[in-house]
Design an enzyme around this catalytic site. Sequence first.
Site, PDB file in Angstrom:
ATOM      1  N   ASP A  62       0.696  -1.114  -0.030  1.00 59.71           N
ATOM      2  CA  ASP A  62       0.146  -0.015  -0.137  1.00 59.71           C
ATOM      3  C   ASP A  62       0.862   1.285  -0.111  1.00 59.71           C
ATOM      4  O   ASP A  62       2.006   1.283   0.800  1.00 59.71           O
ATOM      5  CB  ASP A  62      -0.904   0.114   1.052  1.00 59.71           C
ATOM      6  N   HIS A 208       3.696  -2.211   3.189  1.00 61.45           N
ATOM      7  CA  HIS A 208       3.704  -0.749   2.810  1.00 61.45           C
ATOM      8  C   HIS A 208       4.857  -0.277   2.223  1.00 61.45           C
ATOM      9  O   HIS A 208       5.940  -0.980   2.584  1.00 61.45           O
ATOM     10  CB  HIS A 208       3.162   0.013   4.023  1.00 61.45           C
TER      11      HIS A 208
END
Length: 267
Positions: A62, A208
């Site tokens: 992400d 992430h």
Amino acid sequence: MNYFYVFSGKKMKRVFFLVVAALFAAGVVYVESDNITVFSEGSPSAIYSVPTAKKLIALTFDISWGDKRTEPILKILEEKGVKKATFFLSSPWSKTHPDMVKKIVDTGFEVGSHGHKHVNYSSLSDEEIRKQIATAHQILSDVTGKAPNLIRMPNGDFDKRVLRIANSLNYKVIQWDTDSLDWKNPGVDTIVNRVVKKAHPGDIVLLHASDSCKQTHLALPAIIDQLRAQGYEFVTVSELIQQTELKSKTIQDQSTMNQHLHDAAGM
């Protein structure tokens, strides 16, 4: 012939409580009937993992802000020969980092939407949910040259309305079965051990590439090496989904899915 049944006080009390319990259960079913229908077969659902006997796993990243972490992660994936991964990009970040998005796309990685505003969509109205998804869709389509059809909601938050609206816009909502917790910066070894120990065939791993996650790029080489040593092959989320008829581990109605909390600025 007449028959007489004699009930003791204890038996009558037991029957009374059984009746009350049955009525209470019926009341709960009635009150919760709206929620129960959400779990009916065929309703929109979020995908957490895919049932498969093959040792396939999807690494997902992400990105919502920053420009320091993405480049090192892309470099590691290249050095390790990982050609399949899925990046969920927020549209504001994509708009301000078109060169980085282009590099992700040109490398051959899959791009999914991470929405527009980094807020919990379950707190928004139907109209605003639709607007957020549509706005991100247009920006990502323009920047990448390809319309995305996978979305991971900001903060992993959704409810049945969000699922329904996303589905109406031809999106599959993607969650994860293994959370690396890299956003907590708990230590490189902790991140590696958590992912490797929890990994399983058909798994979707949450990582992430935003700037606040300072240890992901340090943990990634060991994650890749150890998963490969276990026989895993890295694929995109879309390739993983193709392994099944979408009989995946799902949750159709969960008002708050804050399994990982982003900081106030968003990740």
